[in-house]
Write a protein that holds these residues in place. Structure first.
Motif, mmCIF file in Angstrom:
data_model
loop_
_atom_site.group_PDB
_atom_site.id
_atom_site.type_symbol
_atom_site.label_atom_id
_atom_site.label_comp_id
_atom_site.label_asym_id
_atom_site.label_seq_id
_atom_site.Cartn_x
_atom_site.Cartn_y
_atom_site.Cartn_z
ATOM 1 N N VAL A 21 0.868 -1.179 0.000
ATOM 2 C CA VAL A 21 0.000 0.000 0.000
ATOM 3 C C VAL A 21 0.902 1.225 0.000
ATOM 4 C CG1 VAL A 21 -1.805 1.276 1.210
ATOM 5 C CG2 VAL A 21 -1.767 -1.224 1.303
ATOM 6 N N VAL A 39 0.938 5.168 0.608
ATOM 7 C CA VAL A 39 0.118 6.192 1.239
ATOM 8 C C VAL A 39 0.784 7.544 1.019
ATOM 9 C CG1 VAL A 39 -0.571 7.100 3.468
ATOM 10 C CG2 VAL A 39 -0.895 4.690 2.956
ATOM 11 N N LEU A 45 -3.117 5.007 -2.054
ATOM 12 C CA LEU A 45 -4.201 5.536 -1.241
ATOM 13 C C LEU A 45 -3.850 6.915 -0.692
ATOM 14 C CD1 LEU A 45 -6.399 3.133 0.213
ATOM 15 C CD2 LEU A 45 -5.793 4.763 1.960
ATOM 16 N N PRO A 57 -4.989 9.127 2.210
ATOM 17 C CA PRO A 57 -5.860 9.059 3.391
ATOM 18 C C PRO A 57 -6.527 10.381 3.755
ATOM 19 C CG PRO A 57 -3.665 8.188 3.845
ATOM 20 C CD PRO A 57 -3.592 8.903 2.550
ATOM 21 N N ILE A 69 -7.365 3.988 6.241
ATOM 22 C CA ILE A 69 -6.109 3.294 5.966
ATOM 23 C C ILE A 69 -5.801 2.278 7.064
ATOM 24 C CG2 ILE A 69 -4.883 5.314 6.911
ATOM 25 C CD1 ILE A 69 -3.448 2.780 4.425
ATOM 26 N N VAL A 95 2.977 -0.937 4.397
ATOM 27 C CA VAL A 95 2.391 0.364 4.034
ATOM 28 C C VAL A 95 3.540 1.368 3.901
ATOM 29 C CG1 VAL A 95 0.868 2.223 4.799
ATOM 30 C CG2 VAL A 95 0.241 -0.157 5.240
#
Lengths: 338, 212
Positions: B39, B41, B119, B121, B138, B150
């Motif tokens: 992931v 972020v 992603l 957030p 998240i 992450v």
């Protein structure tokens, strides 16, 4: 582009010098494997890439050379605008500032000297603030107008002189008189001195940087401008200028229409102006509190760190040459017969 | 997804724009994941953020990069829907919790397929070049995929080049600072604190000029 033999040899010499540099770096790595040589290796690798791109730009055609210098101008201006404080309201103003690049280099393409020389200092200087006035925000107006124009003068106006050097044409009649006894150069070199002059300017400017760095590193000694650029020493400055003057005197008469004395003076101009251009950008970075201007060229920092000297050498060398000889340019009076 | 069109679009449009028109300064590139599942972020200030992040990976990984985007925005017209889903390859989710079906389920499925999910957030692009508060969605993703790393990534510059509400792209260099990955810590508040802490540490690495 049809290149004079001397220009082709000069380019070959640059790559020979790079080979030597790579070989020296290889030997150094073998002799002292415990030291960290990444920085040196990256620097030399970047030099290879920059030399290859520059050569391709010069060799391919007149158009690619102009586009190449326009692209360098764009990258430098973008880096400058990314480093300085900017008002949010001025986004559109910056867009107009970027648009001066295609326009300025179009004048170069037209060989329109009169427009080329006033466009940024007069028209852009007067019209960019007008765009800012229409935004109606006066807070920080002077700082914004001043910083934007300072960037345009250095990154667009100054650098575009290197491109205009390239399109200069000498009238065939005055060439013989200008070149004097120097008849060894080919016809292409005599009437189209541009590529030779550009290679002379760019290679000597970059070599001057390297020479000042190497002399400074090996001799050390008293600092020259400690508050602006603490790494620079008198030994580096003088050694660098001497190296540049020597090389200029050696290859100027062969690569350009200049004779030995004119070439020596050109070397001094490049050596001195290159140093000033370098510390000029150093002062900017000190003011902004940054070390490297970017990471575009590994080992060199950003593009500004590479063209800083050129922002001074290009216009000063150009006007020296422009004063020495008579050139054909758009709108200029016809050349009187000798 | 339309593989060939996507590849053409990213190779001929996105990369030249991100590399030449904008230009990237990437710090700690070596920390980026070599493959999925993972992931990414990042803070969010511009539509360019997604394209910048997708350019950090080789073209052959393009099909496995899945930006998470709000369906109320990116699926609102037929063209935008086609472009977002077929060319960019977004995972569309509802911004507000809807009845029926877990809103984060498509993200979990993508991670189970070994894809790299991007992603933001903050949930919105927000004010130019300011980090808003991270929403805790998240943390739910991290908890449901406890062994998936992450990667916090700090972005700066794209928000100046193309901020929210502007259609004119004005070139600025983009800084991308990649952080060390973290995994689910077993507690939502601790995880969020750790993530936002790492983001602020990354942001503090750069010295950015004023933009007021």
């Amino acid at each position: 582009m049809e290149l004079a033999e001397a220009v082709r040899w000069a380019i070959a010499a640059v790559f020979a010098a790079l080979l030597v540099a790579s070989a020296v770096a290889f030997v150094l790595r073998r002799l002292r494997p415990h030291k960290d040589w990444t920085e040196l290796r990256r620097r030399i690798a970047s030099w290879w890439v920059m030399s290859a791109v520059f050569t391709a730009a010069i060799v391919l055609s007149r158009g690619t050379s102009i586009v190449f210098f326009a692209a360098v101008s764009y990258l430098a201006l973008k880096e400058y605008f990314s480093l300085i404080p900017v008002r949010r309201a001025d986004r559109r103003v910056l867009f107009w500032a970027y648009l001066t690049i295609p326009v300025q280099f179009y004048w170069v393409h037209l060989e329109w000297y009169g427009m080329f020389i006033v466009f940024v200092p007069v028209y852009a200087f007067l019209l960019i603030p007008l765009r800012m006035i229409t935004l109606g925000r006066t807070e920080g107006f002077l700082r914004a107008a001043g910083t934007i124009h300072w960037g345009l003068m250095l990154m667009v106006f100054s650098l575009s002189h290197a491109a205009f050097l390239l399109v200069l044409q000498m009238p065939a009649t005055s060439t013989a008189a200008a070149a004097g006894s120097n008849v060894s150069t080919s016809d292409a070199a005599a009437t189209l001195p541009g590529p030779g002059l550009v290679v002379f300017l760019v290679v000597l400017t970059e070599l001057n940087d390297v020479a000042q760095f190497l002399w400074g590193k090996s001799l050390g000694g008293r600092k020259i401008v400690p508050s602006v650029s603490p790494g620079k020493t008198w030994a580096g400055f003088l050694g660098g200028v001497a190296t540049t003057v020597g090389l200029a005197a050696l290859c100027g008469p062969w690569l350009t229409p200049m004779d030995r004395v004119q070439s020596t003076i050109a070397g001094a101009i490049i050596g001195l102006a290159g140093f000033v251009g370098d510390v000029n950008i150093s002062a900017l970075k000190r003011d902004l509190g940054i070390k490297d201007s970017g990471s575009l060229l590994p080992g060199h920092g950003g593009i500004l760190d590479r063209v800083d000297s050129l922002t001074y050498t290009a216009p000063l060398f150009f006007h020296y040459v422009y004063w020495l000889f008579v050139f054909h340019t758009h709108g200029a009076a016809p050349v009187p017969p000798p | 997804m339309n593989r060939w069109l996507q590849l053409t679009f990213f190779a001929l449009v996105v990369r030249p724009v991100v590399w030449f028109v904008l230009g990237l300064n990437v710090r700690h590139r070596e920390r980026l994941p070599k493959g999925g599942p993972a992931v990414l972020v990042a803070n969010h200030n511009s539509h360019l953020d997604t394209l910048v992040l997708m350019t950090l990976f080789p073209l052959r990984m393009l099909g496995r990069l899945r930006p998470v985007a709000a369906e109320d925005y990116f699926l609102r017209t037929r063209f935008l829907r086609w472009f977002s889903q077929r060319i960019v390859g977004i995972i569309a989710i509802g911004r507000e919790g809807r009845a029926g079906g877990h809103p984060l389920a498509p993200i979990n499925e993508a991670l189970q397929r070994g894809e790299i999910v991007i992603l933001f957030p903050e949930g919105t692009r927000g004010e130019p070049e300011q980090i808003g508060e991270f929403k805790s969605g998240i943390a739910l993703v991290a908890r449901a995929n406890a062994d998936v790393p992450v990667y916090p990534i700090y972005l700066h510059g794209a928000g100046k080049a193309l901020p929210r509400g502007e259609a004119l792209l004005v070139p600025f260099f983009c800084d991308v600072f990649v952080g060390e990955p973290l995994c689910w810590t077993g507690d939502k508040d601790r995880f969020m604190a750790e993530l936002t802490g790492r983001m602020s540490a990354l942001a503090a690495e750069g010295e950015f000029p004023a933009w007021e």
